[in-house]
Write an enzyme that holds these catalytic residues in place. Structure first.
Site, PDB file in Angstrom:
ATOM      1  N   GLU A   1     -75.651 -42.113  57.225  1.00 52.76           N
ATOM      2  CA  GLU A   1     -75.336 -40.735  57.591  1.00 52.76           C
ATOM      3  C   GLU A   1     -75.552 -39.779  56.413  1.00 52.76           C
ATOM      4  O   GLU A   1     -76.006 -38.643  56.595  1.00 52.76           O
ATOM      5  CB  GLU A   1     -73.884 -40.656  58.099  1.00 52.76           C
ATOM      6  CG  GLU A   1     -73.599 -39.363  58.828  1.00 52.76           C
ATOM      7  CD  GLU A   1     -72.338 -39.447  59.685  1.00 52.76           C
ATOM      8  OE1 GLU A   1     -71.889 -40.562  60.009  1.00 52.76           O
ATOM      9  OE2 GLU A   1     -71.816 -38.382  60.029  1.00 52.76           O
TER      10      GLU A   1
ATOM     11  N   SER B   1     -74.754 -36.719  64.526  1.00 57.01           N
ATOM     12  CA  SER B   1     -75.445 -37.739  63.747  1.00 57.01           C
ATOM     13  C   SER B   1     -75.954 -38.808  64.707  1.00 57.01           C
ATOM     14  O   SER B   1     -75.285 -39.141  65.689  1.00 57.01           O
ATOM     15  CB  SER B   1     -74.468 -38.363  62.757  1.00 57.01           C
ATOM     16  OG  SER B   1     -74.985 -39.571  62.274  1.00 57.01           O
TER      17      SER B   1
ATOM     18  N   GLU C   1     -79.192 -39.267  56.283  1.00 48.97           N
ATOM     19  CA  GLU C   1     -79.561 -38.388  57.406  1.00 48.97           C
ATOM     20  C   GLU C   1     -79.211 -36.935  57.078  1.00 48.97           C
ATOM     21  O   GLU C   1     -80.015 -36.020  57.320  1.00 48.97           O
ATOM     22  CB  GLU C   1     -78.789 -38.851  58.654  1.00 48.97           C
ATOM     23  CG  GLU C   1     -79.088 -38.065  59.916  1.00 48.97           C
ATOM     24  CD  GLU C   1     -78.172 -38.485  61.081  1.00 48.97           C
ATOM     25  OE1 GLU C   1     -77.126 -39.128  60.842  1.00 48.97           O
ATOM     26  OE2 GLU C   1     -78.526 -38.176  62.227  1.00 48.97           O
TER      27      GLU C   1
ATOM     28  N   CYS D   1     -57.962 -41.484  62.740  1.00 46.26           N
ATOM     29  CA  CYS D   1     -57.718 -42.786  63.387  1.00 46.26           C
ATOM     30  C   CYS D   1     -56.319 -43.335  63.155  1.00 46.26           C
ATOM     31  O   CYS D   1     -55.847 -44.137  63.950  1.00 46.26           O
ATOM     32  CB  CYS D   1     -58.715 -43.811  62.888  1.00 46.26           C
ATOM     33  SG  CYS D   1     -60.346 -43.487  63.516  1.00 46.26           S
TER      34      CYS D   1
ATOM     35  N   CYS E   1     -68.655 -40.831  64.864  1.00 46.70           N
ATOM     36  CA  CYS E   1     -68.024 -42.157  64.874  1.00 46.70           C
ATOM     37  C   CYS E   1     -66.777 -42.245  65.743  1.00 46.70           C
ATOM     38  O   CYS E   1     -66.243 -43.326  65.933  1.00 46.70           O
ATOM     39  CB  CYS E   1     -67.737 -42.622  63.457  1.00 46.70           C
ATOM     40  SG  CYS E   1     -67.162 -41.332  62.402  1.00 46.70           S
TER      41      CYS E   1
ATOM     42  N   LYS F   1     -62.384 -46.955  71.624  1.00 48.84           N
ATOM     43  CA  LYS F   1     -63.337 -47.948  71.100  1.00 48.84           C
ATOM     44  C   LYS F   1     -63.693 -48.981  72.167  1.00 48.84           C
ATOM     45  O   LYS F   1     -64.771 -49.567  72.135  1.00 48.84           O
ATOM     46  CB  LYS F   1     -62.763 -48.627  69.857  1.00 48.84           C
ATOM     47  CG  LYS F   1     -62.735 -47.729  68.641  1.00 48.84           C
ATOM     48  CD  LYS F   1     -64.098 -47.643  67.986  1.00 48.84           C
ATOM     49  CE  LYS F   1     -64.148 -46.541  66.942  1.00 48.84           C
ATOM     50  NZ  LYS F   1     -65.519 -46.222  66.528  1.00 48.84           N
TER      51      LYS F   1
ATOM     52  N   GLU G   1     -75.814 -47.843  75.363  1.00 51.97           N
ATOM     53  CA  GLU G   1     -76.594 -47.666  74.126  1.00 51.97           C
ATOM     54  C   GLU G   1     -76.305 -48.755  73.095  1.00 51.97           C
ATOM     55  O   GLU G   1     -77.006 -48.841  72.087  1.00 51.97           O
ATOM     56  CB  GLU G   1     -76.238 -46.322  73.462  1.00 51.97           C
ATOM     57  CG  GLU G   1     -76.558 -45.072  74.247  1.00 51.97           C
ATOM     58  CD  GLU G   1     -75.394 -44.603  75.109  1.00 51.97           C
ATOM     59  OE1 GLU G   1     -74.440 -45.381  75.331  1.00 51.97           O
ATOM     60  OE2 GLU G   1     -75.444 -43.455  75.584  1.00 51.97           O
TER      61      GLU G   1
ATOM     62  N   GLU H   1     -66.371 -47.235  74.012  1.00 51.06           N
ATOM     63  CA  GLU H   1     -67.600 -47.171  73.204  1.00 51.06           C
ATOM     64  C   GLU H   1     -68.352 -48.504  73.238  1.00 51.06           C
ATOM     65  O   GLU H   1     -69.579 -48.529  73.410  1.00 51.06           O
ATOM     66  CB  GLU H   1     -67.241 -46.833  71.754  1.00 51.06           C
ATOM     67  CG  GLU H   1     -68.448 -46.772  70.817  1.00 51.06           C
ATOM     68  CD  GLU H   1     -68.046 -46.495  69.364  1.00 51.06           C
ATOM     69  OE1 GLU H   1     -67.139 -47.174  68.849  1.00 51.06           O
ATOM     70  OE2 GLU H   1     -68.650 -45.613  68.755  1.00 51.06           O
TER      71      GLU H   1
HETATM   72 FE1  HC0 Z   1     -61.754 -45.238  63.038  1.00 53.31          FE
HETATM   73 FE2  HC0 Z   1     -64.112 -45.713  62.358  1.00 53.31          FE
HETATM   74  S1  HC0 Z   1     -62.580 -44.708  61.006  1.00 53.31           S
HETATM   75  S2  HC0 Z   1     -63.561 -44.371  64.117  1.00 53.31           S
HETATM   76  O1  HC0 Z   1     -61.212 -43.514  62.872  1.00 53.31           O
HETATM   77  O2  HC0 Z   1     -66.156 -43.884  61.495  1.00 53.31           O
HETATM   78  O3  HC0 Z   1     -60.924 -46.389  65.624  1.00 53.31           O
HETATM   79  O4  HC0 Z   1     -59.634 -46.736  61.649  1.00 53.31           O
HETATM   80  O5  HC0 Z   1     -62.760 -48.014  62.875  1.00 53.31           O
HETATM   81  O6  HC0 Z   1     -66.006 -47.274  64.027  1.00 53.31           O
HETATM   82  O7  HC0 Z   1     -64.769 -47.285  60.027  1.00 53.31           O
HETATM   83  C1  HC0 Z   1     -61.141 -45.920  64.663  1.00 53.31           C
HETATM   84  C2  HC0 Z   1     -60.344 -46.133  62.237  1.00 53.31           C
HETATM   85  C3  HC0 Z   1     -62.805 -46.890  62.824  1.00 53.31           C
HETATM   86  C4  HC0 Z   1     -65.360 -46.676  63.349  1.00 53.31           C
HETATM   87  C5  HC0 Z   1     -64.581 -46.764  60.892  1.00 53.31           C
HETATM   88  C6  HC0 Z   1     -65.426 -44.576  61.882  1.00 53.31           C
END
Ligand code: HC0
Length: 571
Positions: free
Chosen positions: A276, A316, A279, A505, A296, A355, A363, A358
C-alpha cells in the site's frame, strides 16, 4: 457545576449531566437496560426510574438541575422496576442455560439483582424464525427486549441504517427494511449491534464446530493467524486487564488446541504496508486517483460499495492483511513445505465480525483456493480455549512459527484507529526520502477523536491525511471528498484511513464483552505500548517480509503481488 443531593448526600456535577451518570459518580448504580453510556439515551424501558423532588422520572433522560433532591430507591421504585422486568421476562425465552450470552447477559444480571423469582403472567412465545442469512451475524428476535440499542448504534454511530423498529406495542420487533434480511440488507456486518445488544438477540455466526472438525481431521493442516487487536483483548475473557498483551499465550493456546502452524496477521500487516505504501507513492507521483483510501476494514468496504460507489476507484487495491496472509499461506508456504493447498485449512482469529463476510467474497480466491477458510472472533477462540480446559492465564508464552510471523511495531498498531496511516507514513517517508525518520511516532493521527487530520511533509510535498473511525465519522470525510470532486475543487486529502468500528479494530464486533469505548481506549494503549517496546518499528525492516519478496514475490506492486495480494471493487 450544580449541586444536587442523591439519597441525601450532596454532590457537585457539571450542568447537563444525566442523572444516571451523576448517581454513578456518587457510587450509586441505577439499574438500566436501554441506556448505554456510549449511546444517545432514549428512555425506552423505564427500569432506571428515580424520584426527583417528589416526582418519578427516568434517570437516563433527565439532566441534573440545581437543587434536585434525588431518591434512587423506595418501595414504589423497587416495585415498578420489578414489574417492568417481569413484563419483559414474560416475552423472553427461558433458555438461559443454552444461550450464547449466558453469563454476559444484562437481562439475566438484572433479574438476579432485582430478585425476580417468578413471573406472574402467562408466557408469550413469539415463535419467530431466526435470521441466519448473514455470513457474520445471527439475529434472533425471540430474544429481543426492544431496548433499541442496536438501532441507535446502527443509525447514529455507524450511519448504516440496516435495522428499524417494526410494528407496535407488544408486537414490536427489530427488522431490516422492506422484508429484507441481515444477509440481503445494507448491513455492513460490523457487529456493533452485537456489541451493544444487552441480551442474546444478536450474535456472531459461530464457526467453532468447523474448527474442531478441521483439527480432528488427520488429512488437514490447520494454519492460524491472529489479528493485531486480538492480542490486547483476549485476556479479558480470562480475567486479565484490557490492553494486556497476551500474544505469546495465544500462540501457545492455539498449539494446545492442535493447530499445526501458528502465524501472525501482524506479519501480513507489514506486507500490506509494503504494497500500500508503494501504491500510494506511485499514485502520488502520477497524481492519480487521490486520495488513496485504505481498504482493510471489510465493513468499510461494504459501506463504500453501498453509499459511496463513486469513490470506489480511490480505494487501495490491496487486500486486507487477513487475506494477504491467506494467499501467501496457500502459495509460498504450501510450496515451501510441499503441502497441497487443498489440505490446508487457513484459519484466522479476528476482532471483527465483518472478516467472516470478507473471507467468503468471490474476490478472495486468486490462488485457486480460498485465502481464508474459517474466521473465528476473539470471543469464539476464548470459548474453544475454555472448552479445551486450558488455563489461559497460566500458559507460558511461546513464539509463533517462523517464516510468516515476524512483525514490526507498525504492524501491531494496525488494530488502533490511525495505526494503518501511521504505519504507512513510517514506510512511505523512508522509501520516498531515503532518510531515516528522526521520530517514528505520528501523534497527530493517534487518539480517539472521530476524525483526525494532519499535514505531513514528504520530500517537499505537503501530504494531507485524514483518519476516520466509526462510519458516521467516515461520512464526514468522504462527503468532503465527494463535494470537492463534484465542484471541481482541489481535493482536500491525499490519503485517508477508514476503520468501520469506533476505536478501530480494538472495538470490533467480535471482541470480548462488554466492550465500551473506555475499554477500547485501554486496548489501544496496549498496542501502542507494544509498538514502543519492539526493536523493529517499520514495516520495510521486517526480516521475514524482506525474505518473502526476495524468494517469492520479487517486488512490491509487481506481477505476483498484483495477482495474489490485490483486488478491486466495482461500483
Ligand atoms: Fe484489523 Fe487488519 S487491523 S482490519 O483492524 O488492516 O479485524 O486487529 O486484522 O486484515 O492486520 C481487524 C485488527 C486486522 C486486517 C490487520 C488490517
Amino acid at each position: 457545576t450544580v449541586t444536587i443531593t442523591i439519597n441525601g448526600t450532596p454532590l457537585q456535577v457539571e450542568e447537563g449531566t444525566l442523572l444516571v451518570e451523576a448517581a454513578s459518580r456518587a457510587d450509586v448504580e441505577i439499574p438500566t437496560l436501554c441506556y448505554h453510556e456510549d449511546l444517545s439515551p432514549r428512555g425506552i424501558c423505564g427500569i432506571c426510574l428515580v424520584k426527583v423532588n417528589g416526582e418519578y422520572v427516568r434517570s437516563c433522560i433527565t439532566r441534573v438541575q440545581e437543587g434536585m433532591e434525588v431518591v434512587t430507591s423506595d418501595p414504589v421504585i423497587r416495585e415498578t422496576r420489578r414489574k417492568i422486568l417481569e413484563l419483559i421476562l414474560a416475552t423472553h425465552p427461558d433458555d438461559c442455560l443454552k444461550c450464547i450470552k449466558h453469563g454476559k447477559c444484562e437481562l439475566q444480571d438484572l433479574a438476579e439483582r432485582l430478585e425476580v423469582r417468578s413471573i406472574p403472567y402467562d408466557k408469550y412465545e413469539r415463535g419467530l424464525p431466526v435470521d441466519r442469512t448473514s455470513p457474520s451475524i445471527v439475529r434472533d428476535m425471540n430474544k429481543c427486549i426492544g431496548c433499541g440499542r442496536c438501532i441507535e448504534v446502527c443509525h447514529n454511530v455507524q450511519s448504516v441504517g440496516a435495522i428499524f423498529f417494526h410494528h407496535r406495542g407488544s408486537h414490536t420487533i427489530v427488522a431490516n427494511a422492506a422484508g429484507q434480511t441481515m444477509g440481503t440488507s445494507v448491513c455492513v456486518a460490523c457487529g456493533q449491534c452485537v456489541v451493544y445488544c444487552p441480551v442474546g438477540a444478536l450474535y456472531e455466526k459461530e464457526a467453532v464446530e468447523r474448527v474442531w472438525e478441521a483439527l480432528a481431521d488427520p488429512e488437514k493442516v490447520v494454519v492460524a493467524q491472529i489479528a493485531p487487536a486480538v492480542r490486547v483483548a483476549l485476556g479479558e475473557e480470562f480475567g486479565m486487564k484490557p490492553g494486556e498483551l497476551v500474544i505469546g499465550k495465544i500462540y501457545a493456546a492455539l498449539r494446545r488446541l492442535g493447530v499445526d502452524y501458528v502465524f501472525d496477521t501482524n506479519f501480513s500487516a507489514d506486507l500490506t504496508i509494503m504494497e500500500e505504501g508503494t501504491e500510494f507513492l506511485h499514485r502520488l507521483e502520477k497524481g492519480e486517483r487521490l486520495p488513496l483510501i485504505t481498504s482493510c476494514s471489510p465493513g468499510w468496504i461494504k459501506f463504500a460499495e453501498t453509499y459511496y460507489p463513486d469513490l470506489l476507484p480511490h480505494l487501495s487495491t490491496c487486500k486486507s492483511p487477513q487475506q494477504m496472509m491467506g494467499a501467501v499461506v496457500k502459495t509460498y508456504f504450501a510450496q515451501a513445505k510441499g503441502i497441497p493447498p487443498s489440505r490446508i485449512v487457513s484459519l484466522s482469529v479476528m476482532p471483527c465480525t465483518a472478516k467472516k463476510f470478507e473471507a467468503q467474497r468471490e474476490e478472495m480466491r486468486d490462488s485457486g483456493f480460498w485465502d481464508v477458510d474459517i474466521v473465528l472472533t476473539t470471543r469464539e477462540l476464548a470459548r474453544m480455549i475454555r472448552q479445551a480446559g486450558i488455563r489461559f492465564d497460566q500458559l507460558k508464552e511461546e513464539p509463533a512459527d517462523p517464516v510468516l510471523s515476524s512483525y514490526s511495531g507498525a504492524a501491531t498498531i494496525f488494530g488502533a484507529t490511525g495505526g494503518v496511516m501511521e504505519a504507512a507514513l513510517r514506510t512511505a517517508y523512508e522509501l520516498k526520502t531515503g532518510k531515516s525518520l528522526p521520530r517514528v511516532e505520528f501523534a497527530q493521527v493517534r487518539g480517539v477523536k472521530g476524525v483526525k487530520e494532519a499535514v505531513i511533509e514528504l520530500n517537499g510535498t505537503q501530504i494531507r491525511v485524514a483518519v476516520a473511525h466509526g462510519l458516521s465519522n467516515a461520512r464526514k470525510v468522504l462527503d468532503r471528498v465527494r463535494e470537492a470532486k463534484e465542484r471541481g475543487e482541489p481535493l482536500p486529502y491525499h490519503f485517508i484511513e477508514v476503520m468501520a468500528c469506533p476505536g478501530g479494530c480494538v472495538g470490533g464486533g467480535g471482541q470480548p464483552l462488554p466492550s465500551p469505548l473506555k475499554k477500547r481506549e485501554e486496548r489501544l494503549m496496549g498496542l501502542y505500548a507494544e509498538d514502543g517496546a519492539l526493536s523493529v518499528r517499520k514495516s520495510h525492516e521486517n526480516p521475514e517480509v524482506r525474505a518473502l519478496y526476495e524468494h517469492f514475490l520479487k517486488e512490491p506492486n509487481g506481477e505476483l503481488p498484483h495477482t495474489l495480494l490485490h483486488t478491486h471493487y466495482e461500483p
